[in-house]
Design a protein around this motif. Sequence first.
Motif, PDB file in Angstrom:
ATOM      1  N   PHE A 135       9.294  -9.468   0.255  1.00  0.00           N
ATOM      2  CA  PHE A 135       8.380  -8.878  -0.718  1.00  0.00           C
ATOM      3  C   PHE A 135       8.370  -9.719  -1.991  1.00  0.00           C
ATOM      4  CE2 PHE A 135       6.729  -5.973  -3.851  1.00  0.00           C
ATOM      5  CZ  PHE A 135       5.824  -5.189  -3.159  1.00  0.00           C
ATOM      6  N   PHE A 136       9.555 -10.022  -2.508  1.00  0.00           N
ATOM      7  CA  PHE A 136       9.646 -10.800  -3.737  1.00  0.00           C
ATOM      8  C   PHE A 136       9.051 -12.195  -3.552  1.00  0.00           C
ATOM      9  CE2 PHE A 136      11.632 -13.646  -6.789  1.00  0.00           C
ATOM     10  CZ  PHE A 136      11.377 -12.976  -7.971  1.00  0.00           C
ATOM     11  N   ASN A 137       9.351 -12.832  -2.425  1.00  0.00           N
ATOM     12  CA  ASN A 137       8.805 -14.171  -2.170  1.00  0.00           C
ATOM     13  C   ASN A 137       7.285 -14.169  -2.062  1.00  0.00           C
ATOM     14  OD1 ASN A 137      11.318 -15.404  -2.201  1.00  0.00           O
ATOM     15  ND2 ASN A 137      11.599 -15.234  -0.005  1.00  0.00           N
ATOM     16  N   HIS A 138       6.724 -13.087  -1.542  1.00  0.00           N
ATOM     17  CA  HIS A 138       5.270 -13.008  -1.358  1.00  0.00           C
ATOM     18  C   HIS A 138       4.549 -12.606  -2.646  1.00  0.00           C
ATOM     19  CE1 HIS A 138       1.649 -12.648   1.093  1.00  0.00           C
ATOM     20  NE2 HIS A 138       1.368 -11.546   0.436  1.00  0.00           N
ATOM     21  N   PHE A 139       5.049 -11.574  -3.319  1.00  0.00           N
ATOM     22  CA  PHE A 139       4.348 -11.028  -4.486  1.00  0.00           C
ATOM     23  C   PHE A 139       4.904 -11.519  -5.821  1.00  0.00           C
ATOM     24  CE2 PHE A 139       3.528  -7.721  -1.222  1.00  0.00           C
ATOM     25  CZ  PHE A 139       2.145  -7.784  -1.235  1.00  0.00           C
ATOM     26  N   GLY A 140       6.086 -12.122  -5.810  1.00  0.00           N
ATOM     27  CA  GLY A 140       6.687 -12.605  -7.056  1.00  0.00           C
ATOM     28  C   GLY A 140       7.285 -11.509  -7.910  1.00  0.00           C
ATOM     29  N   ARG A 141       7.366 -10.318  -7.376  1.00  0.00           N
ATOM     30  CA  ARG A 141       7.952  -9.163  -8.074  1.00  0.00           C
ATOM     31  C   ARG A 141       8.679  -8.314  -7.045  1.00  0.00           C
ATOM     32  NH1 ARG A 141       3.321  -6.453 -11.421  1.00  0.00           N
ATOM     33  NH2 ARG A 141       5.075  -5.446 -12.448  1.00  0.00           N
TER      34      ARG A 141
ATOM     35  N   GLU B  23       0.828  -1.213   0.000  1.00  0.00           N
ATOM     36  CA  GLU B  23       0.000   0.000   0.000  1.00  0.00           C
ATOM     37  C   GLU B  23       0.865   1.267   0.000  1.00  0.00           C
ATOM     38  OE1 GLU B  23      -3.271   0.276  -0.534  1.00  0.00           O
ATOM     39  OE2 GLU B  23      -3.195  -1.899  -0.814  1.00  0.00           O
ATOM     40  N   LEU B  24       1.956   1.255   0.727  1.00  0.00           N
ATOM     41  CA  LEU B  24       2.861   2.418   0.732  1.00  0.00           C
ATOM     42  C   LEU B  24       3.451   2.651  -0.649  1.00  0.00           C
ATOM     43  CD1 LEU B  24       4.749   1.860   4.112  1.00  0.00           C
ATOM     44  CD2 LEU B  24       3.278   3.819   3.535  1.00  0.00           C
TER      45      LEU B  24
ATOM     46  N   ILE C 230       6.730  -3.370  -8.727  1.00  0.00           N
ATOM     47  CA  ILE C 230       5.375  -3.011  -8.307  1.00  0.00           C
ATOM     48  C   ILE C 230       5.179  -1.507  -8.440  1.00  0.00           C
ATOM     49  CG2 ILE C 230       3.778  -2.928  -6.332  1.00  0.00           C
ATOM     50  CD1 ILE C 230       4.045  -5.735  -7.476  1.00  0.00           C
ATOM     51  N   HIS C 231       6.132  -0.737  -7.971  1.00  0.00           N
ATOM     52  CA  HIS C 231       6.035   0.718  -8.064  1.00  0.00           C
ATOM     53  C   HIS C 231       5.883   1.154  -9.513  1.00  0.00           C
ATOM     54  CE1 HIS C 231       7.352   4.897  -8.339  1.00  0.00           C
ATOM     55  NE2 HIS C 231       6.763   5.009  -7.164  1.00  0.00           N
TER      56      HIS C 231
END
Length: 163
Positions: A142-148, A112-113, A153-154
């Motif tokens: 972050f990468f492990n959770h979202f794959g990016r 969200e940030l 993402i930004h």
Amino acid sequence: MIGLLSSFQSLTDSDIVYADTRSAVFEFLLNLLMIERTDTTSNLRHQSMHRNATLQKALAFISANLDRELTNHQLCQTLNLNLRDLFKLCLDSIGCTPQVWIQTLRLERSFELIKANPHRLSLKVVAKRAGFKNSNEFRIFFFNHFGRTPEQIHSSFHLNSRG
């Protein structure tokens, strides 16, 4: 116990004449099953309401303190639970341990940030606000959770905001 007594009392007080003892016992057992079912449903409803209130309290505490280190001990104290009950609550309700839940909430906050800030915050600032120890740890989780990566993402959210 009160249900058992009232069931027996209704059986003995009734004007129904049972053909045999088996019929009377059968009627008595059916009454017991109905009492047990009613008690169980009532207990489950009460437990569910209590569990939801406890989860809401946990979520509020975690959210308010996400930028700090949070331990299972702190959660137990806040929720007035022992460690076993805390794990049971989380596993039964959320499907994960308390620390995995906290980690997931941190990742959601960091997402969200990144999404809300068109003028890119540094990874260090995002990591700190989301409660990670450092930007390297943050980037890996972050990468492990979202794959990016956070940068990817930004870019996907703010590609059109460059002028």
